[in-house]
Design a protein around this motif. Structure first.
Motif, PDB file in Angstrom:
ATOM      1  N   ARG A  56      26.027 -98.721  12.745  1.00  0.00           N
ATOM      2  CA  ARG A  56      25.958 -99.805  14.271  1.00  0.00           C
ATOM      3  C   ARG A  56      27.595 -99.538  14.440  1.00  0.00           C
ATOM      4  O   ARG A  56      28.247-100.641  13.083  1.00  0.00           O
ATOM      5  N   ALA A  57      28.907 -99.595  14.879  1.00  0.00           N
ATOM      6  CA  ALA A  57      29.706 -98.930  14.686  1.00  0.00           C
ATOM      7  C   ALA A  57      30.515-100.780  15.816  1.00  0.00           C
ATOM      8  O   ALA A  57      32.275-101.596  15.092  1.00  0.00           O
ATOM      9  N   CYS A  58      29.444-101.650  16.220  1.00  0.00           N
ATOM     10  CA  CYS A  58      30.157-102.490  16.466  1.00  0.00           C
ATOM     11  C   CYS A  58      30.615-103.632  15.476  1.00  0.00           C
ATOM     12  O   CYS A  58      31.500-104.700  15.965  1.00  0.00           O
ATOM     13  N   ILE A  59      30.156-103.630  14.211  1.00  0.00           N
ATOM     14  CA  ILE A  59      30.136-104.488  12.998  1.00  0.00           C
ATOM     15  C   ILE A  59      30.898-103.963  12.414  1.00  0.00           C
ATOM     16  O   ILE A  59      30.823-103.888  11.197  1.00  0.00           O
ATOM     17  N   THR A  60      30.587-101.948  11.932  1.00  0.00           N
ATOM     18  CA  THR A  60      31.944-101.387  11.011  1.00  0.00           C
ATOM     19  C   THR A  60      33.423-101.579  11.851  1.00  0.00           C
ATOM     20  O   THR A  60      34.125-100.827  11.593  1.00  0.00           O
ATOM     21  N   PRO A  61      33.892-101.888   9.935  1.00  0.00           N
ATOM     22  CA  PRO A  61      35.795-102.076  10.672  1.00  0.00           C
ATOM     23  C   PRO A  61      35.898-100.275   9.719  1.00  0.00           C
ATOM     24  O   PRO A  61      35.588 -99.769   9.196  1.00  0.00           O
ATOM     25  N   ILE A  62      36.561-100.129  10.710  1.00  0.00           N
ATOM     26  CA  ILE A  62      37.813 -98.650  10.827  1.00  0.00           C
ATOM     27  C   ILE A  62      38.052 -98.804   9.422  1.00  0.00           C
ATOM     28  O   ILE A  62      37.746 -97.669   8.425  1.00  0.00           O
ATOM     29  N   SER A  63      37.851 -99.645   8.436  1.00  0.00           N
ATOM     30  CA  SER A  63      38.514 -99.132   7.115  1.00  0.00           C
ATOM     31  C   SER A  63      37.695 -99.255   6.359  1.00  0.00           C
ATOM     32  O   SER A  63      37.549 -98.001   5.512  1.00  0.00           O
ATOM     33  N   ALA A  64      36.143 -98.906   6.513  1.00  0.00           N
ATOM     34  CA  ALA A  64      35.536 -98.622   6.005  1.00  0.00           C
ATOM     35  C   ALA A  64      35.106 -97.303   5.768  1.00  0.00           C
ATOM     36  O   ALA A  64      34.378 -96.370   5.770  1.00  0.00           O
ATOM     37  N   LEU A  65      35.603 -96.797   6.950  1.00  0.00           N
ATOM     38  CA  LEU A  65      35.771 -94.781   7.287  1.00  0.00           C
ATOM     39  C   LEU A  65      36.957 -94.143   6.646  1.00  0.00           C
ATOM     40  O   LEU A  65      36.908 -92.463   7.102  1.00  0.00           O
ATOM     41  N   GLU A  66      37.845 -94.138   6.197  1.00  0.00           N
ATOM     42  CA  GLU A  66      38.913 -93.518   5.804  1.00  0.00           C
ATOM     43  C   GLU A  66      37.767 -92.556   4.516  1.00  0.00           C
ATOM     44  O   GLU A  66      36.927 -92.950   3.888  1.00  0.00           O
ATOM     45  N   GLY A  67      38.168 -91.559   5.381  1.00  0.00           N
ATOM     46  CA  GLY A  67      37.883 -89.997   4.582  1.00  0.00           C
ATOM     47  C   GLY A  67      35.911 -89.620   5.079  1.00  0.00           C
ATOM     48  O   GLY A  67      36.055 -88.805   4.620  1.00  0.00           O
ATOM     49  N   LYS A  68      35.641 -90.469   5.700  1.00  0.00           N
ATOM     50  CA  LYS A  68      34.651 -90.286   6.557  1.00  0.00           C
ATOM     51  C   LYS A  68      34.505 -89.887   8.280  1.00  0.00           C
ATOM     52  O   LYS A  68      35.335 -89.199   8.445  1.00  0.00           O
ATOM     53  N   GLU A  69      34.130 -88.442   8.212  1.00  0.00           N
ATOM     54  CA  GLU A  69      33.560 -88.344   9.232  1.00  0.00           C
ATOM     55  C   GLU A  69      31.912 -88.907  10.671  1.00  0.00           C
ATOM     56  O   GLU A  69      31.154 -89.136  10.573  1.00  0.00           O
ATOM     57  N   VAL A  70      33.325 -89.862  11.524  1.00  0.00           N
ATOM     58  CA  VAL A  70      32.869 -89.750  12.671  1.00  0.00           C
ATOM     59  C   VAL A  70      32.455 -89.062  14.019  1.00  0.00           C
ATOM     60  O   VAL A  70      32.942 -88.173  14.274  1.00  0.00           O
ATOM     61  N   THR A  71      30.947 -88.990  14.104  1.00  0.00           N
ATOM     62  CA  THR A  71      30.212 -87.944  15.146  1.00  0.00           C
ATOM     63  C   THR A  71      30.085 -89.396  16.250  1.00  0.00           C
ATOM     64  O   THR A  71      28.700 -90.390  15.653  1.00  0.00           O
ATOM     65  N   THR A  72      30.474 -88.984  17.806  1.00  0.00           N
ATOM     66  CA  THR A  72      29.627 -89.802  18.477  1.00  0.00           C
ATOM     67  C   THR A  72      29.111 -88.239  19.375  1.00  0.00           C
ATOM     68  O   THR A  72      28.349 -87.029  19.016  1.00  0.00           O
ATOM     69  N   VAL A  73      28.049 -89.320  20.261  1.00  0.00           N
ATOM     70  CA  VAL A  73      27.674 -88.168  21.100  1.00  0.00           C
ATOM     71  C   VAL A  73      28.164 -87.033  21.626  1.00  0.00           C
ATOM     72  O   VAL A  73      27.570 -85.474  21.442  1.00  0.00           O
ATOM     73  N   ASP A  74      29.226 -87.759  21.968  1.00  0.00           N
ATOM     74  CA  ASP A  74      30.606 -86.432  22.610  1.00  0.00           C
ATOM     75  C   ASP A  74      30.697 -84.845  21.349  1.00  0.00           C
ATOM     76  O   ASP A  74      31.356 -84.167  22.045  1.00  0.00           O
ATOM     77  N   GLY A  75      30.603 -85.384  20.087  1.00  0.00           N
ATOM     78  CA  GLY A  75      30.495 -84.593  19.017  1.00  0.00           C
ATOM     79  C   GLY A  75      29.302 -83.975  18.971  1.00  0.00           C
ATOM     80  O   GLY A  75      29.796 -82.771  17.679  1.00  0.00           O
ATOM     81  N   LEU A  76      28.255 -84.232  19.179  1.00  0.00           N
ATOM     82  CA  LEU A  76      27.284 -83.487  18.434  1.00  0.00           C
ATOM     83  C   LEU A  76      27.244 -82.457  18.805  1.00  0.00           C
ATOM     84  O   LEU A  76      26.293 -81.350  17.894  1.00  0.00           O
ATOM     85  N   PRO A  77      27.392 -81.647  19.957  1.00  0.00           N
ATOM     86  CA  PRO A  77      27.476 -80.163  20.630  1.00  0.00           C
ATOM     87  C   PRO A  77      28.548 -79.252  19.066  1.00  0.00           C
ATOM     88  O   PRO A  77      28.353 -78.170  18.521  1.00  0.00           O
ATOM     89  N   ALA A  78      29.538 -79.715  18.887  1.00  0.00           N
ATOM     90  CA  ALA A  78      30.245 -79.444  17.630  1.00  0.00           C
ATOM     91  C   ALA A  78      29.663 -79.287  16.333  1.00  0.00           C
ATOM     92  O   ALA A  78      29.729 -78.443  15.671  1.00  0.00           O
TER      93      ALA A  78
END
Length: 171
Positions: A56-78
């Motif tokens: 859930r992006a509303c509570i996940t701080p960006i500091s927890a995402l370093e080195g990880k791949e974030v995919t939104t609906v926009d990125g599903l085709p790729a």
């Protein structure tokens, strides 16, 4: 400056490390598919994939995402193209997106991007889910149920089943 990988692109952001991902996606990176629903991780409208798992992006701080791949609906085709070894094609939808179109699932649209994210996660782990599997994924497998204020749950089930068939090459 914090760095994020969003939909396959490395992005530097100006936000402080404790800023929720949703605010960075929508406010700084202009990625509008994750929606603000409740701000408390209680509805699922803001869901994204992080290394293939729904968060859930509303509570996940960006500091927890370093080195990880974030995919939104926009990125599903790729993501689909990469998983299947297909050449990128800007006109190709992910099977879940195509199923949502085919089944005319969305009504108001607030919850649908989160629903598509959750169904994508489910189908990547369980390619032939039952109705019970889909319902469990959308209600008990995350921090809270995915809520649809328009009550299009029957269409969501139909969309998930069609997506499973599309992903298996059966439709």
């Amino acid at each position: 400056m914090p760095k994020l990988t969003v939909n396959g692109e490395n992005r530097e952001v100006k936000a402080s490390p404790d800023t929720p991902l949703l605010y960075v996606l929508r406010g700084e990176l202009d990625v509008m598919t994750p929606k603000f629903g409740c701000g408390l991780a209680q509805c699922g409208a803001c869901s994204v994939l992080v290394d293939g798992e729904e968060v859930r992006a509303c509570i996940t701080p960006i500091s927890a995402l370093e080195g990880k791949e974030v995919t939104t609906v926009d990125g599903l085709p790729a993501r689909w193209s990469k998983q299947k070894g297909l050449a990128p094609n800007p006109d190709r939808l992910h099977p879940v997106q195509q199923a949502w179109v085919d089944e005319q699932v969305p009504q108001c649209g607030i919850c649908q991007f989160g629903m598509m994210i959750k169904v994508t996660e489910l189908l990547e782990h369980n390619p032939k889910p039952s109705d019970a599997d889909i319902k469990a994924a959308l209600t008990t497998s995350g921090p809270s149920p995915h809520l649809c204020r328009c009550a299009s749950y029957a269409a969501i089930l139909d969309g998930a089943h069609r997506a499973a068939k599309l992903m298996a090459g059966e439709a």
